[in-house]
Scaffold this active site. Structure first.
Site, PDB file in Angstrom:
ATOM      1  N   THR A 103       0.822  -1.388   0.041  1.00  0.00           N
ATOM      2  CA  THR A 103      -0.193  -0.127  -0.043  1.00  0.00           C
ATOM      3  C   THR A 103       0.918   1.150  -0.022  1.00  0.00           C
ATOM      4  O   THR A 103       1.918   1.326   0.265  1.00  0.00           O
ATOM      5  CB  THR A 103      -0.768  -0.053   1.357  1.00  0.00           C
ATOM      6  OG1 THR A 103      -0.038   0.034   2.499  1.00  0.00           O
ATOM      7  CG2 THR A 103      -1.850  -1.294   1.209  1.00  0.00           C
ATOM      8  N   ASP A 104      -0.028   2.375  -0.454  1.00  0.00           N
ATOM      9  CA  ASP A 104       0.862   3.566  -0.171  1.00  0.00           C
ATOM     10  C   ASP A 104       0.534   4.128   1.354  1.00  0.00           C
ATOM     11  O   ASP A 104       0.007   3.297   2.068  1.00  0.00           O
ATOM     12  CB  ASP A 104       0.160   4.732  -1.197  1.00  0.00           C
ATOM     13  CG  ASP A 104      -1.189   4.821  -1.050  1.00  0.00           C
ATOM     14  OD1 ASP A 104      -1.848   4.724   0.100  1.00  0.00           O
ATOM     15  OD2 ASP A 104      -1.859   5.279  -2.182  1.00  0.00           O
ATOM     16  N   ALA A 105       1.138   5.559   1.406  1.00  0.00           N
ATOM     17  CA  ALA A 105       0.612   6.111   2.865  1.00  0.00           C
ATOM     18  C   ALA A 105      -0.604   6.067   3.188  1.00  0.00           C
ATOM     19  O   ALA A 105      -0.892   6.168   4.365  1.00  0.00           O
ATOM     20  CB  ALA A 105       1.339   7.575   2.806  1.00  0.00           C
ATOM     21  N   ILE A 120      -3.820   2.243   0.734  1.00  0.00           N
ATOM     22  CA  ILE A 120      -4.652   1.915  -0.505  1.00  0.00           C
ATOM     23  C   ILE A 120      -3.489   1.169  -1.237  1.00  0.00           C
ATOM     24  O   ILE A 120      -2.378   1.620  -1.380  1.00  0.00           O
ATOM     25  CB  ILE A 120      -5.002   3.189  -1.384  1.00  0.00           C
ATOM     26  CG1 ILE A 120      -6.077   3.979  -0.648  1.00  0.00           C
ATOM     27  CG2 ILE A 120      -5.582   2.816  -3.005  1.00  0.00           C
ATOM     28  CD1 ILE A 120      -6.454   5.264  -1.319  1.00  0.00           C
TER      29      ILE A 120
END
Length: 141
Positions: free
Chosen positions: A15-17, A20
């Site tokens: 995931t990103d920050a 997601i």
């Protein structure tokens, strides 16, 4: 969703920050599902790479992102062979969230057989061509 299915759980590294799934990770999930489909049919790929210099590479890709996946989601990723030639296979692949069966990503992936180290197209090995023919043959033929 029909055909071959492969489970995927989303981890922090996916995931990103914002929690997601990073968009390119779906390509990894699709690759794993295609590889597991071939393995489930009793075909070994690693030996070919080492002994025959045969590899399979993505030649074409068309993706549509519909909905995001999030940290801790469980996904189901499909791999359905929809076309084949002597040198390539085309798959329809989808990623769904398991809990609500929402379609996340829909893709068509063309995978070509190449000879290493040249990277030139080559005819698929006979057992893989047989698998393609069996898979694409109508059930009532």
């Amino acid at each position: 969703m029909s055909g071959f299915r492969w489970p995927v759980r989303i981890y922090v590294e996916d995931t990103d920050a914002g929690g997601i799934v990073f968009y390119a990770n779906y390509l990894k999930y699709f690759e794993r599902a295609r590889t597991e489909w071939v393995r489930s049919e009793g075909v070994a790929l690693r030996g070919r790479l080492e002994s025959e210099g045969v590899a399979f590479v993505v030649h074409g890709l068309n993706l549509q992102y519909h909905c995001p996946a999030y940290l801790d989601d469980e996904l189901v990723v499909s791999a359905d062979l929809i076309a084949g030639t002597r040198t390539a296979m085309t798959f329809r692949q989808q990623a769904y969230r398991k809990a609500d069966e929402i379609l996340l990503v829909d893709a068509e992936v063309k995978v070509a057989c190449v000879q290493l180290p040249s990277g030139r197209p080559r005819r698929m090995p006979e057992d893989i061509q047989d698998l393609v023919n069996r898979t694409l043959k109508p059930n009532n033929a």
